[in-house]
Write a protein that holds these residues in place. Sequence first.
Motif, short mmCIF file in Angstrom:
data_model
loop_
_atom_site.label_atom_id
_atom_site.label_comp_id
_atom_site.label_asym_id
_atom_site.label_seq_id
_atom_site.Cartn_x
_atom_site.Cartn_y
_atom_site.Cartn_z
N VAL B 327 0.85 -1.19 0.00
CA VAL B 327 0.00 0.00 0.00
C VAL B 327 0.89 1.23 0.00
N ASP B 328 0.79 2.02 -1.05
CA ASP B 328 1.61 3.22 -1.19
C ASP B 328 3.08 2.92 -0.91
N GLY B 329 3.55 1.83 -1.46
CA GLY B 329 4.96 1.49 -1.32
C GLY B 329 5.29 0.69 -0.07
N PHE B 330 4.32 0.48 0.78
CA PHE B 330 4.59 -0.21 2.05
C PHE B 330 4.15 -1.67 1.91
N ALA B 331 5.12 -2.56 1.93
CA ALA B 331 4.81 -4.00 1.86
C ALA B 331 4.26 -4.41 3.21
N LEU B 332 2.97 -4.67 3.25
CA LEU B 332 2.31 -4.98 4.52
C LEU B 332 2.74 -6.35 5.02
N PRO B 333 2.73 -6.51 6.33
CA PRO B 333 3.09 -7.82 6.87
C PRO B 333 2.15 -8.89 6.34
N GLN B 334 2.72 -10.03 6.04
CA GLN B 334 1.91 -11.14 5.54
C GLN B 334 1.50 -12.02 6.70
N PRO B 335 0.35 -12.68 6.56
CA PRO B 335 -0.06 -13.57 7.63
C PRO B 335 0.90 -14.75 7.73
N GLU B 336 0.96 -15.34 8.90
CA GLU B 336 1.87 -16.47 9.08
C GLU B 336 1.32 -17.71 8.41
N ASN B 337 0.03 -17.77 8.27
CA ASN B 337 -0.56 -18.94 7.64
C ASN B 337 -1.95 -18.55 7.17
N ALA B 598 1.07 4.45 8.20
CA ALA B 598 1.66 5.75 7.97
C ALA B 598 2.92 5.57 7.15
N SER B 599 3.08 6.41 6.16
CA SER B 599 4.34 6.37 5.44
C SER B 599 4.78 7.77 5.07
N GLY B 600 6.04 7.98 5.18
CA GLY B 600 6.60 9.26 4.83
C GLY B 600 7.76 9.06 3.88
N TYR B 601 8.01 10.05 3.03
CA TYR B 601 9.17 9.91 2.16
C TYR B 601 9.87 11.23 2.00
N LEU B 602 11.13 11.13 1.66
CA LEU B 602 11.91 12.28 1.24
C LEU B 602 12.48 11.90 -0.12
N HIS B 603 12.38 12.83 -1.04
CA HIS B 603 12.86 12.53 -2.38
C HIS B 603 13.79 13.65 -2.81
N LEU B 604 14.97 13.28 -3.16
CA LEU B 604 15.95 14.29 -3.52
C LEU B 604 16.42 14.05 -4.94
N ASP B 605 16.26 15.09 -5.78
CA ASP B 605 16.82 15.00 -7.13
C ASP B 605 18.25 15.47 -7.05
N VAL B 606 19.15 14.53 -7.06
CA VAL B 606 20.56 14.90 -6.93
C VAL B 606 21.01 15.58 -8.21
N LEU B 610 19.53 11.52 -11.58
CA LEU B 610 19.75 10.67 -10.41
C LEU B 610 18.97 11.22 -9.23
N SER B 611 18.24 10.36 -8.58
CA SER B 611 17.52 10.82 -7.40
C SER B 611 17.63 9.78 -6.30
N ILE B 612 17.43 10.24 -5.12
CA ILE B 612 17.45 9.34 -3.95
C ILE B 612 16.13 9.50 -3.24
N ARG B 613 15.58 8.38 -2.85
CA ARG B 613 14.32 8.43 -2.16
C ARG B 613 14.44 7.57 -0.91
N THR B 614 13.96 8.09 0.17
CA THR B 614 13.96 7.27 1.38
C THR B 614 12.55 7.28 1.97
N ASN B 615 12.07 6.13 2.31
CA ASN B 615 10.72 5.99 2.86
C ASN B 615 10.82 5.44 4.26
N LEU B 616 9.94 5.87 5.10
CA LEU B 616 9.78 5.21 6.39
C LEU B 616 8.30 4.92 6.55
N ASN B 617 7.98 3.64 6.68
CA ASN B 617 6.58 3.24 6.78
C ASN B 617 6.36 2.54 8.11
N ALA B 618 5.16 2.68 8.60
CA ALA B 618 4.84 1.95 9.82
C ALA B 618 3.38 1.55 9.81
#
Lengths: 514, 1177
Positions: B327-337, B598-606, B610-618
């Motif tokens: 979801v919006d780049g966040f790979a959600l936890p998968q069920p154990e079974n 919740a997800s946040g990102y920072l995207h930098l066009d170097v 070339l760009s760098i993107r960092t996401n933090l999802n929870a």
Amino acid sequence: MRYARSTFVAVMLAGLQLTAGGCEGFLEPNPASFTTTENYYRTPEHFEAAVNGAYSRLRAFAGVSNAAFRVNTELRFDCCITDPHRLSTSPSGKPIAEWYATATNDFFANLWSGAYHAIAQTNIILGRIGSIEFRDETQRDRIVGQAKFIRALAYWYLVQFFGEVPLVLTEVRTLGEAIPDGRRPVAEVYAQIIDDLMDAAEKLPVSWAAAERGRATRGAARFLLGRTYLLTQDYENARAALEDVVGAGGASPYGYQLMPNYRDVFNPSNINSAESIFELQFGAGVAGQPNMGLIGSLLPEQSRGKILPNAVGTNGDQLVSMQLVEQYEEGDQRLEASIFFWFDEAADSTKAILWKFIWPQHINAQGQQAGNSILFRYADAILSLAEAHWRLGNSEQAINYVNLIRERAGLLPVDVASVRSNPLVAGTYLESDHVGRAIFNERTIELAGEGHRMFDLIRFGVAYEVMVNWSQRTLATNPELGGSFHIEPWKILLPIPAREIEASKGALTQNPGW
Amino acid sequence: MITATLCASLLFVGSAELSAVQQRAGVGMVLATTGVEPEATSLLARPAGIKVEDVTIAEALAVLTQTSGVGVAFQPNSPAFNRRVNCDCESLPVARVLDRILAGTDFGYAEVFDQILIIRKRDPGPSELRGQLATQFAREPGEVRILPRAVTTTASRATLRQGTVTGRVLDAQTRQPVAAAQVSIGENLVSALTQANGSFTLPNVPVGTHTLTVRSIGYVPTTQTVTVAEGQTVSIELFLNVDAVGLEEIVAVGYGTARRADVTGSVGVVRQESIRSIPLTSPDQALVGQIAGVNVTTPTGLPGAAPQVRVRGLGAVGAGQQPLYVVDGFALPQPENEADARLRNPLANIPVSDIESITVLKDASAAAIYGSRASNGVVIITTKSGQAGSLQASVTASSGVQNDIEWTRPRMANARQFVTWQKIRHQAMVDEGLIPEIPEPYRNPEAYGEGTDWYALMRRQSYTYDVQASVSGGNEAVRAFFSTGVQRQDGVVPGTDFTRLSLRANVDAQITNQLRAGLRVGPSYSRRNQPTAGGEGRQAGTGITMLACPLGQAYDEEGNLLPFIDSGNICPGVWRLINPLYAVNNIQDERNALTALASGYLHLDVTNFLSIRTNLNAEWSQNERKFFQPSTIGSNNNPPPSIPTGSYSSGRSLNWLSETTVNLATPFGPGQLDGLAGITFQRQNTYSSTFSGQFPDDDIRTLNVASNITGNSNESAWSLVSYLARANYNWKERLVFTATSRIDGSSRFGARNRWGLFPSAAIAWYLHNEAFMSGLSESVPELRIRASYGVTGNNQIGNYSSLSTVQKDDYMLGGSVVGGRRVTTLGNEELGWERTFETNFAIDAALLDQRLGVTVELYNRRTTDLLIDHPLPTSSGFGTITANTGVVRNRGMEIAIHSTNLTRPGFNWSTDFAWSLNRNKVLSLPGGEPIYTGNWGGQPTHVTAEGQPLGLMIGLVHDGIYQNEAEVAAGPVDPGVQPGNIRWKDVNGDGQITIGRAPDGDYGIIGNPHPDFTFAINNAISLGRFDFRVNVTGRKGGDILRFGYYQSAMNVEGVFNVAAEYVENMWISEDQPGTMPTPIGNREAIRRFHTQHSGAVADGSNIWVRSATLRYNVPQGFAGLGQMSIYLSALNPLVFTSYRGNPDVEANQSAGSLQLGVEDHAYPIARQFTVGVEMSF
């Protein structure tokens, strides 16, 4: 601005390196809610807990509190019968009770795996305890003694249920080690049992402090040793071991005594009594502990709320057969202590309930009854000693021991002559030797429903004969049971569970006939 | 300062060997401001002939249009266009001139449809799926300045006699406005781009009849004739049909987006438009019948329960089969079974109306970027993001009514039929002398009527509502999308309901020219009431309604519900049961969940490439369950009062994911190179606890008054570290290559196999761009073939399967508990990934002037190292070990067709057709031994063996009914059997009938749960202001084992009620034969009829109208509103099947793919009719 950007990149790269460096640690599974074999079995306390766990496995498997054990040792044979008017069915128990089960039945698998689960725990203890430092060597000895007793007892049941079985004596650590070598000859299994029991008898104390009561004792190990010698037909050693337990003239050096009143043996107030040699410890109403759980099976389904308002799950799985009822002599106090007759109005028939295990005043609000499951008791030791003497040709002594049991039951003593001239119960089996038959009949009455029937029938060599007679009679009186009861001599020994043969990749073979 | 530096570096990069990427019709993958050598055909290569001095950029562009004759469009509101420039460029081509003029700004240019667009350089974020054009131009209505190339050349003539053409451009199917479409008249005589609301104005159109052409990315160009009169304004509406193949559409791929033309793998997309207005509760439901090869079923009708999503058959056996949800780049936890999967729907918290699109990555090459978790496919969900421009608010409200579907109801015997049957049974017992006489209640069937219909009693007409509101808006710097909603669904079984409150805030901000940041937060709270008696299973309402005696009473004489069906005297011999309706009303079983993604990102066009993107999802989730059963609830044959019991459980989990990727996009050699490299860390910690106790009375229901309280709490965690890389190379729009690789390390695997490598490679060949195809460009405008190979993994197993665990195992001594421990599982240091190797071939073609798009895909998936709970000889002390063994193959074909059947002014009709076939075969199993699963009467229900599909059903095989003693004597030995009983096949040929599996027993294969093929047809019709959409799915084959029905309704032992079809068809005598066996005689022989046999297997083939929606689009401006539509929608309006029940039924998800197609008293599916309104301002 440029500064901000380069700072951003620098921080990000630094963060990456930091996290990447700690990768293996990040991936290390560190479970919080359990321990692993990697970090357990390190201290004497760990081994104390491990041996308690082994008792718990034994409790889950052995004794009539386990339905699979009860069905195979008692319900399958002549003393017990499923209520013919039972509404629900027991998918695993019924085929066994009516002798049409196949090797896939999970009550066979339950016994097999239950015994080996207990064995696996003891193998870990015995394999690892040597390298652990104990300040008190007695503590180590006692743990080893208990583990060996539990292992011997599990094999003792296994070999009687299944015949040749794999002997697993070391810890299994990998998939490869889990495949057994194959079934070992019965003699080899008995040799291992004797070996373990002799060591256990040496290391176990005669008795335990009150808070530890319920653990295996030297007396229990000696008793089981004696019973094992009966099975290996080493009657001299059997007599010696059992005489040690019973004591000369009925004064046991281990302090065992017959309870004055037969019914009191099973009273939950008298757990771990002087008559008890080894019993499995239960905890009705104790959080996290199982209770005996036998009550529901013993009460007819239609009796729900009528006999015992508190009892839950009544299903009439195991009633007493009329054949057993008829074997009680007139005046035998054990009849009233053991059996309760209840008239089932709905079915218009009288049901005999195995009442010795039922203590209404000890059933709590949740329908759980307090009390333990006695595997071996002093009366059994006395009758076993009688059996050893009989086998050795000492008929007089044998009958004397039988009389100890009769006396408590309120019956007059018998002598060899009267036994020979006046067989106690009609029937065809053991006709050639009335002393043996007297011992056998005494066991039938004294130990009714206590999980010994299968082993006694086999040891006395009468199982097939008894069962054929019984089934013909049962079918005649209970047509509703249907045309089952395909009794065959080879069916007396249980099949190796089909699943085990498949999982062992050919290492195990099936018992003949199955 | 910064910009100057940046430009210097750009000039350094820019050089002659970089090629003309801008010539692609699609926009904005890369926008270079530097040296380009355009090909001669390009507008950009035309001579510019411009010489300006100290003019604004806007003015310079205006001059450029005059001197070059090239149309230019830009947004003049940016201050950048006021910058003053010089350009003495008379000899340079247009591209070079633009490079010069735009130098130092963050604007680039692209050639689109004979026009040059000046747009901000930016990589497309995940939400910008309609292409950069849409988001760039559409968001600021009225501020796009169009400089048509013909401005000067036509001006002098046009001033004489002109008119105006205005209008709107709409999507033909969805009626949604199409922004940034190019509307032109004649040979670009006059042209304009549409605004966000789809409207356009073409001023200064010469008088006369013209052909008006509309073009937009992802749509088929459309033309219409207009006649313009002097001084008049002509108003028209134009409808665009989606491009058949959609090569230009932007789709989400792992870790970014891509133009479909650059996607070489197998990817399916569902847009918001296709699911709009269908009353769905969670996004996975939106996938039903949308994508070939993605099989979505609704095994249960429980409110809020998860549907089952299966991508390309079943590979996993022991491990889970759920796709990975992102979801919006966040790979959600998968069920154990799989059991966990049914309880916990990871998507139940996202309202469907918040979704922009759902993309399914089907083949291994597309999914491999998700590595170890991708072998069941990947579902990427993108939520809506804010659009710059004036605030847009929209409100959707709907309300519905639902009922269970009569066809799925089991038809039970009524009172008269029940007594008729009991009379026959008891008469036989009297004849045998077992009982003296027939019990009084069963003597006279004619005295009875219908009795109590327990099943109908446990159904109700229930209501649903759903209100969602959203606001979207922003400016160049900050864009935001906010939504909130409440949804409630009352189940068709009394006492069950599901309510969800949700919020969402998606904010994107352009902090500097190089730095962007965004935050997406979507908390939601849900509550579910689901008392056991209202749920599934034999002990629940669904089961009791089949067991209860129809002579029993639900209400007393005063109309109060009775707690217990005390049928002891009314129906002798029949079980006495709880009254399910009383139970659902009096048992409390409430589950609350609060989940925040919740997800946040920072995207930098170097740099510009070339760009760098960092996401933090929870994902933070907290759930609790409150349960209380009062003393008035009894149990089977056990009337109340009973001891009140209750429990309280709670759990919380935190899952966080940190991702950093470096993105590269640059011309390289003769083509375009896109690259990605990254590292991710993910971890989940879960805590749970449960406490239960017994209560003194029914007054207080919290555990503070309870006794005998037991409880426990648990913690568990997993973590995953990944390194990933992808390269995509587009060579002149003729060949596209993709290669990906991912390395995953997981805490779930053994120390020796903790790391796994998941590579993939793919190629696509654009035949229509080859010279030899040019002759066919009319009949086959687009044709490409694709091939791919990749490896993906599956890690859906328990968190600690590799460890030998030592657990608590206490004992009693001396009357007290003593602490005990034991080893419970055997660990496996070798435990590693399950791997799927997949080859995919595909052809995409657009035919008939883009009116027909066809995609055909062929795949072969081989799943090896299956994670299976390998049975161990229990002499080891252990029952199973989780190990990697076995191979399963899935082969299949998928055909997807998009057809624009009719396009007339005011009338459009298009059809999407998806057909898929999957063949599943077990190639090897541990030790070669079959795996038996399931339990019916102590016997297994399914077998999985080498050379066969997974999980075939086994049981006794019907061979007719014995009509007389002679037939019985001739049949195999079967003790107790008499005429009227079923003749079973002696499958193992030993002359007698034995219940059980081979070789001892006579179980044969009686059913195959796998469908022969499945299909889906979606039709969309628009007529005037009306739209109609209907979604139909179907399946051929796929057997269902009627476990619940045969255990309960076909139990003919007399202790329960029985199915009406049994009483109507039972065998009475040779003269009165029937299809159902006799209820009299030997109990064992009778009992076999409700154990597992071939009669209990039903064909699940069906054609199912999943949804139908009719919408009326109210004329714009009505009552001062922006857009408004009202609709009527139906969910599950029609099901055609011979199976009486829900053909999607799947009872035993816990057994995974080894025990498929089992019906076990499932919660019924509902038919729902909804009325709704959508408004936007």
